[in-house]
Design a protein around this motif. Structure first.
Motif, mmCIF file in Angstrom:
data_model
loop_
_atom_site.group_PDB
_atom_site.id
_atom_site.type_symbol
_atom_site.label_atom_id
_atom_site.label_comp_id
_atom_site.label_asym_id
_atom_site.label_seq_id
_atom_site.Cartn_x
_atom_site.Cartn_y
_atom_site.Cartn_z
ATOM 1 N N ARG A 125 -23.598 -23.916 34.014
ATOM 2 C CA ARG A 125 -24.278 -25.188 33.689
ATOM 3 C C ARG A 125 -23.215 -26.646 34.069
ATOM 4 N N MET A 126 -24.001 -27.273 34.422
ATOM 5 C CA MET A 126 -23.081 -28.921 34.884
ATOM 6 C C MET A 126 -21.847 -28.969 34.272
ATOM 7 N N VAL A 127 -20.750 -29.182 34.322
ATOM 8 C CA VAL A 127 -20.243 -29.750 33.456
ATOM 9 C C VAL A 127 -20.031 -31.007 34.568
ATOM 10 N N SER A 128 -19.695 -32.438 32.978
ATOM 11 C CA SER A 128 -19.692 -33.432 33.148
ATOM 12 C C SER A 128 -19.136 -34.303 32.074
ATOM 13 N N ALA A 129 -19.561 -35.219 31.530
ATOM 14 C CA ALA A 129 -19.083 -35.852 30.557
ATOM 15 C C ALA A 129 -20.211 -37.488 29.921
ATOM 16 N N ALA A 130 -20.357 -37.887 29.043
ATOM 17 C CA ALA A 130 -20.304 -39.145 29.204
ATOM 18 C C ALA A 130 -19.313 -40.169 29.266
ATOM 19 N N GLY A 131 -19.663 -40.900 29.996
ATOM 20 C CA GLY A 131 -18.451 -41.720 30.344
ATOM 21 C C GLY A 131 -17.872 -41.875 31.827
ATOM 22 N N ARG A 132 -18.455 -40.413 32.382
ATOM 23 C CA ARG A 132 -17.739 -40.164 33.960
ATOM 24 C C ARG A 132 -18.500 -41.245 34.789
ATOM 25 N N LYS A 133 -18.110 -41.363 35.181
ATOM 26 C CA LYS A 133 -18.357 -42.275 36.905
ATOM 27 C C LYS A 133 -18.485 -41.976 38.076
ATOM 28 N N LEU A 134 -19.999 -41.531 38.883
ATOM 29 C CA LEU A 134 -19.438 -41.235 39.939
ATOM 30 C C LEU A 134 -20.680 -42.105 41.502
ATOM 31 N N PRO A 135 -19.662 -42.059 42.112
ATOM 32 C CA PRO A 135 -20.825 -42.463 43.299
ATOM 33 C C PRO A 135 -21.660 -42.463 43.784
ATOM 34 N N ALA A 136 -22.780 -43.571 43.561
ATOM 35 C CA ALA A 136 -23.966 -43.188 43.193
ATOM 36 C C ALA A 136 -25.359 -42.417 44.121
ATOM 37 N N HIS A 137 -24.354 -43.442 45.600
ATOM 38 C CA HIS A 137 -25.420 -42.672 46.790
ATOM 39 C C HIS A 137 -25.728 -40.481 46.790
ATOM 40 N N CYS A 138 -24.295 -40.766 45.433
ATOM 41 C CA CYS A 138 -23.802 -38.681 45.784
ATOM 42 C C CYS A 138 -25.145 -38.210 45.031
ATOM 43 N N THR A 139 -25.647 -39.494 43.489
ATOM 44 C CA THR A 139 -26.391 -38.471 42.604
ATOM 45 C C THR A 139 -27.535 -38.815 42.690
ATOM 46 N N SER A 140 -28.327 -38.099 42.510
ATOM 47 C CA SER A 140 -30.188 -38.419 41.932
ATOM 48 C C SER A 140 -29.851 -39.455 41.230
ATOM 49 N N ALA A 156 -25.828 -56.369 49.816
ATOM 50 C CA ALA A 156 -24.534 -56.818 49.703
ATOM 51 C C ALA A 156 -23.842 -56.018 49.109
ATOM 52 N N ARG A 157 -24.427 -54.961 48.408
ATOM 53 C CA ARG A 157 -22.914 -54.629 47.113
ATOM 54 C C ARG A 157 -23.224 -52.895 48.419
ATOM 55 N N LEU A 158 -23.369 -52.761 49.192
ATOM 56 C CA LEU A 158 -22.937 -51.799 50.761
ATOM 57 C C LEU A 158 -22.044 -52.595 50.789
ATOM 58 N N ALA A 159 -22.295 -53.370 51.453
ATOM 59 C CA ALA A 159 -21.332 -54.173 52.342
ATOM 60 C C ALA A 159 -20.145 -53.887 51.933
ATOM 61 N N ALA A 160 -20.322 -54.492 50.538
ATOM 62 C CA ALA A 160 -18.965 -55.112 49.780
ATOM 63 C C ALA A 160 -17.748 -53.324 49.363
ATOM 64 N N SER A 161 -19.190 -51.613 49.203
ATOM 65 C CA SER A 161 -17.768 -50.968 48.851
ATOM 66 C C SER A 161 -16.991 -50.124 49.470
ATOM 67 N N GLY A 162 -17.375 -50.567 51.166
ATOM 68 C CA GLY A 162 -16.879 -49.302 52.226
ATOM 69 C C GLY A 162 -17.977 -48.870 52.710
ATOM 70 N N PRO A 163 -17.141 -48.433 53.088
ATOM 71 C CA PRO A 163 -16.898 -46.445 53.265
ATOM 72 C C PRO A 163 -18.135 -45.996 52.359
ATOM 73 N N LEU A 164 -19.243 -44.995 53.199
ATOM 74 C CA LEU A 164 -19.609 -44.262 52.118
ATOM 75 C C LEU A 164 -18.723 -42.997 51.429
ATOM 76 N N ILE A 172 -24.676 -38.252 51.536
ATOM 77 C CA ILE A 172 -24.924 -39.058 52.679
ATOM 78 C C ILE A 172 -23.857 -39.811 52.852
ATOM 79 N N THR A 173 -23.109 -40.411 54.294
ATOM 80 C CA THR A 173 -22.093 -40.743 54.215
ATOM 81 C C THR A 173 -22.697 -41.840 55.097
ATOM 82 N N GLU A 174 -23.510 -41.974 55.770
ATOM 83 C CA GLU A 174 -24.217 -43.770 56.827
ATOM 84 C C GLU A 174 -25.192 -43.642 56.360
ATOM 85 N N PRO A 175 -24.712 -45.588 55.861
ATOM 86 C CA PRO A 175 -25.041 -46.606 55.313
ATOM 87 C C PRO A 175 -27.165 -46.663 55.206
ATOM 88 N N ASP A 176 -27.563 -46.172 57.212
ATOM 89 C CA ASP A 176 -28.420 -45.820 58.088
ATOM 90 C C ASP A 176 -29.574 -44.563 57.361
#
Length: 257
Positions: A125-140, A156-164, A172-176
């Protein structure tokens, strides 16, 4: 359990009519819809009005709308809600149905934070934990939450975040490309992530809405690739939508997302 009190049940039936009504109701409207005696309806409406749960509509004789006491009760209920606690309860029910790991997550900048998690009973099964933080663009869940943002806020959020950043070769690593994926999420109403945050796991997610209809969280189901298939994806998408809708209902949301 004690017996139900008929007068209280009828009074609540009257109040609940207003949940689906497009506007004020008259006593005859209530009588017709609930099939109650006119005298009973008159007494109940009089009592509810005296207590502030119904009020007469100005300049519309005989018509009533919900009163301030219903708003006060709803506001107090909202104050007592705990998204994480409610999320855990619904996630547990969803996990019992599919026997896969279920998460509830919220958005913070361009990351997601898991606020509730219920594990699968499978050894793999998937190993994770409540409280964990992940990049939003990599998750459903993250894609679901990003898709709910207005375009200007997303930009605005994409501009402030820098490269994906990439978590796996499938990330996904390209904003478009991300914008294109989010367009699909909006169209379908569900988000899918295939080995984008973990090379061995795929996920589906659906939106959780509050009483105002705003997307405040997302619920996901995570599945190891050894149990993933197109048919399984369809089943889990439907289950995620159902679970997210149940959690939304607990938060006061009514109607279709």
């Amino acid at each position: 359990m004690g017996r139900l009190v008929p007068a209280v049940t009828r009074a609540l039936d009257i109040l609940e009519l207003f949940l689906d009504s497009e506007g004020p109701l008259t006593a005859p409207d209530i009588t017709r819809r609930l099939q109650l005696p006119r005298t009973t309806v008159h007494e109940l409406v009089t009592t509810l009005s005296a207590r502030g749960y119904l009020v007469p509509v100005p300049d519309q004789p005989g018509r009533y709308r919900l009163g301030v006491r219903t708003y006060q009760l709803g506001s107090r209920y909202a104050e007592q809600l705990d998204l994480a606690a409610e999320g855990r309860q619904v996630a547990r029910s969803v996990a019992e149905t599919c026997d896969e790991t279920v998460h509830v997550a919220i958005l913070e900048d361009m990351d997601v934070i898991y606020i509730a998690k219920v594990d699968s009973t499978h050894a793999v099964r998937m190993v994770s934990a409540a409280g964990r933080k992940l990049p939003a663009h990599c998750t459903s869940v993250g894609k679901m939450l990003l898709a709910s943002l207005p375009e200007n806020e997303l930009d605005a959020r994409l501009a402030a975040s820098g490269p994906l950043a990439a978590m796996t070769p499938n990330s996904i690593t390209e904003p478009d490309a991300l914008r294109g994926a989010l367009t699909e999420v909006r169209a379908r109403g569900v988000a899918v992530e295939q080995r984008e945050s973990n090379p061995d796991v795929s996920c589906v997610a659906a939106p959780v809405r509050d009483s105002g209809g705003r997307v405040v969280a997302a619920m996901s189901i995570s599945v190891p690739m050894i149990r993933w298939s197109d048919e399984r994806q369809d089943e889990l998408e439907a289950l995620a939508v159902k679970g997210a809708a149940e959690l939304s209902g607990r938060l006061g949301h009514r109607g279709r997302a």
